[in-house]
Design an enzyme around this catalytic site. Structure first.
Site, short mmCIF file in Angstrom:
data_model
loop_
_atom_site.label_atom_id
_atom_site.label_comp_id
_atom_site.label_asym_id
_atom_site.label_seq_id
_atom_site.Cartn_x
_atom_site.Cartn_y
_atom_site.Cartn_z
N SER A 139 12.36 1.43 0.07
CA SER A 139 11.24 2.28 -0.37
C SER A 139 10.10 1.36 -0.76
O SER A 139 10.31 0.17 -1.02
CB SER A 139 11.69 3.10 -1.60
N TYR A 189 15.39 3.61 -10.19
CA TYR A 189 15.24 3.66 -8.73
C TYR A 189 14.52 2.40 -8.23
O TYR A 189 14.91 1.81 -7.23
CB TYR A 189 14.45 4.91 -8.38
P1 NAD Z 1 17.78 13.45 0.82
O1 NAD Z 1 18.18 13.71 -0.59
O2 NAD Z 1 17.00 14.48 1.53
O3 NAD Z 1 19.07 13.05 1.66
C1 NAD Z 1 19.95 12.11 1.11
C2 NAD Z 1 21.25 12.10 1.84
O4 NAD Z 1 22.07 11.14 1.18
C3 NAD Z 1 22.00 13.42 1.80
O5 NAD Z 1 22.64 13.59 3.06
C4 NAD Z 1 23.05 13.20 0.72
O6 NAD Z 1 24.25 13.95 0.91
C5 NAD Z 1 23.32 11.70 0.88
N1 NAD Z 1 23.90 11.09 -0.31
C6 NAD Z 1 23.41 11.09 -1.57
N2 NAD Z 1 24.26 10.44 -2.39
C7 NAD Z 1 25.28 9.99 -1.61
C8 NAD Z 1 26.45 9.26 -1.86
N3 NAD Z 1 26.79 8.84 -3.09
N4 NAD Z 1 27.28 8.99 -0.82
C9 NAD Z 1 26.99 9.41 0.43
N5 NAD Z 1 25.89 10.13 0.72
C10 NAD Z 1 25.05 10.41 -0.28
O7 NAD Z 1 16.98 12.06 0.79
P2 NAD Z 1 15.84 11.43 1.74
O8 NAD Z 1 14.53 11.73 1.14
O9 NAD Z 1 16.12 11.74 3.15
O10 NAD Z 1 16.10 9.89 1.43
C11 NAD Z 1 16.92 9.09 2.26
C12 NAD Z 1 16.72 7.64 1.83
O11 NAD Z 1 15.34 7.33 1.91
C13 NAD Z 1 17.14 7.35 0.39
O12 NAD Z 1 17.73 6.07 0.34
C14 NAD Z 1 15.83 7.37 -0.35
O13 NAD Z 1 15.87 6.59 -1.51
C15 NAD Z 1 14.91 6.76 0.69
N6 NAD Z 1 13.50 7.08 0.51
C16 NAD Z 1 13.10 8.37 0.40
C17 NAD Z 1 11.75 8.63 0.20
C18 NAD Z 1 11.23 10.02 0.06
O14 NAD Z 1 10.07 10.18 -0.35
N7 NAD Z 1 11.99 11.04 0.37
C19 NAD Z 1 10.83 7.58 0.13
C20 NAD Z 1 11.29 6.27 0.26
C21 NAD Z 1 12.64 6.03 0.45
#
Ligand code: NAD
Length: 258
Positions: free
Chosen positions: A142, A155
């Site tokens: 991120s 985070y």
């Molecule tokens: P989301 O919450 O929409 O999806 C997350 C997924 O991770 C889900 O399928 C959930 O079941 C799974 N998950 C959560 N905890 C878990 C665990 N302990 N074991 C296995 N699976 C698990 O999230 P997203 O927004 O798609 O984010 C995905 C990645 O991108 C994350 O690492 C997040 O930190 C990163 N990210 C997101 C953003 C954003 O703005 N959404 C920005 C930068 C980085």
């Protein structure tokens, strides 16, 4: 059309958001895909949608914080696809609280899912990739892995750990045929961001528009990034011609510098 035909991919957190978008992008580029998440129904649904489109896809339940479940996941993925060529460490979660209100359990959970989960999954597939002299590991970090942000200390610390791990494993992997890189998006339009916006609305009384505007302050563009844009950046790190890109991070934030 970018091709990674014949490659076998394991994506954690593949049930929704960025993980699901990456599954579609990599499958459409010709790879077989194994999806893992804590929420089994979500990955089962995404895998079914991929198979409906003619792709090879598998779904597994796995909590990435649990070493035994991660080891079993790596075995199951290898059994299903014959090998794991590409790992996308995408599973992650976030909470927001001012420093004084972060409970130790919250800190430990955020570190466990984002940082320890990335470590465990990488460890579970790394030796196999080195043995076959080819591998791609892409960590979904991120912007918070590169700079500080208010109310997300746990985070931010966890994503900095992901960047540190990316660099360290990339140094170990140099010359083996395995590369380790990260993508660093700003706010992406996913259910995770929906939850963040809803939390801000609850705590501050702001409207959806105001809450969304507040998280985009300081971003390089006045909009949420689409999950498909992040998926494309992940795919670009997995292609044959990315073999000399190692220990790098790709920023998706519209800004010129982090
Ligand atoms: P989301 O919450 O929409 O999806 C997350 C997924 O991770 C889900 O399928 C959930 O079941 C799974 N998950 C959560 N905890 C878990 C665990 N302990 N074991 C296995 N699976 C698990 O999230 P997203 O927004 O798609 O984010 C995905 C990645 O991108 C994350 O690492 C997040 O930190 C990163 N990210 C997101 C953003 C954003 O703005 N959404 C920005 C930068 C980085």
């Amino acid at each position: 059309m970018i091709s990674i035909a014949g490659r076998s991919v394991l994506i954690t957190g593949g049930g929704r958001g960025i993980g699901a978008a990456a599954a579609f992008a990599l499958a459409e580029a010709g790879a077989s895909v194994a999806l893992a998440a804590r929420n089994e129904q979500q990955v089962v649904d995404v895998a079914a949608q991929l198979r409906d489109r003619g792709h090879t896809a598998f779904a597994f339940r796995c909590d990435v914080t649990d070493k035994r479940q991660v080891r079993d996941l790596a075995l199951s993925a290898r059994e299903a696809m014959g090998k794991v060529d590409i790992l996308v460490n995408n599973a992650g979660t976030v909470t927001s609280n001012p420093l004084g209100r972060i409970k130790l359990t919250e800190w430990n959970h955020i570190m466990a899912v984002n940082a320890t989960g990335t470590f465990l999954c990488t460890q579970a597939v790394y030796d196999g990739m080195v043995e076959q002299k080819w591998g791609r590991i892409v960590n979904v970090a991120s912007i918070a892995g590169l700079e500080g942000g208010r109310y997300i200390a746990a985070y931010t610390a966890a994503k900095h750990a992901v960047i540190g791990l990316t660099r360290a494993v990339a140094a170990e992997a140099a010359g083996t045929g395995v590369t380790v890189n990260a993508v660093c998006p700003g706010y992406v339009d996913t259910p995770l961001t929906d939850e963040t916006i809803a939390r801000i609305m609850r705590r501050t009384g702001k409207s959806w528009h105001e809450a969304t505007h507040s998280i985009l302050e300081g971003a390089g563009q006045p909009r949420l990034i689409r999950a498909e844009e992040v998926a494309e950046a992940i795919l670009n790190l997995c292609v044959e011609s990315a073999s000399d890109t190692n220990g790098q991070f790709v920023i998706l934030d519209g800004k010129d510098t982090p």
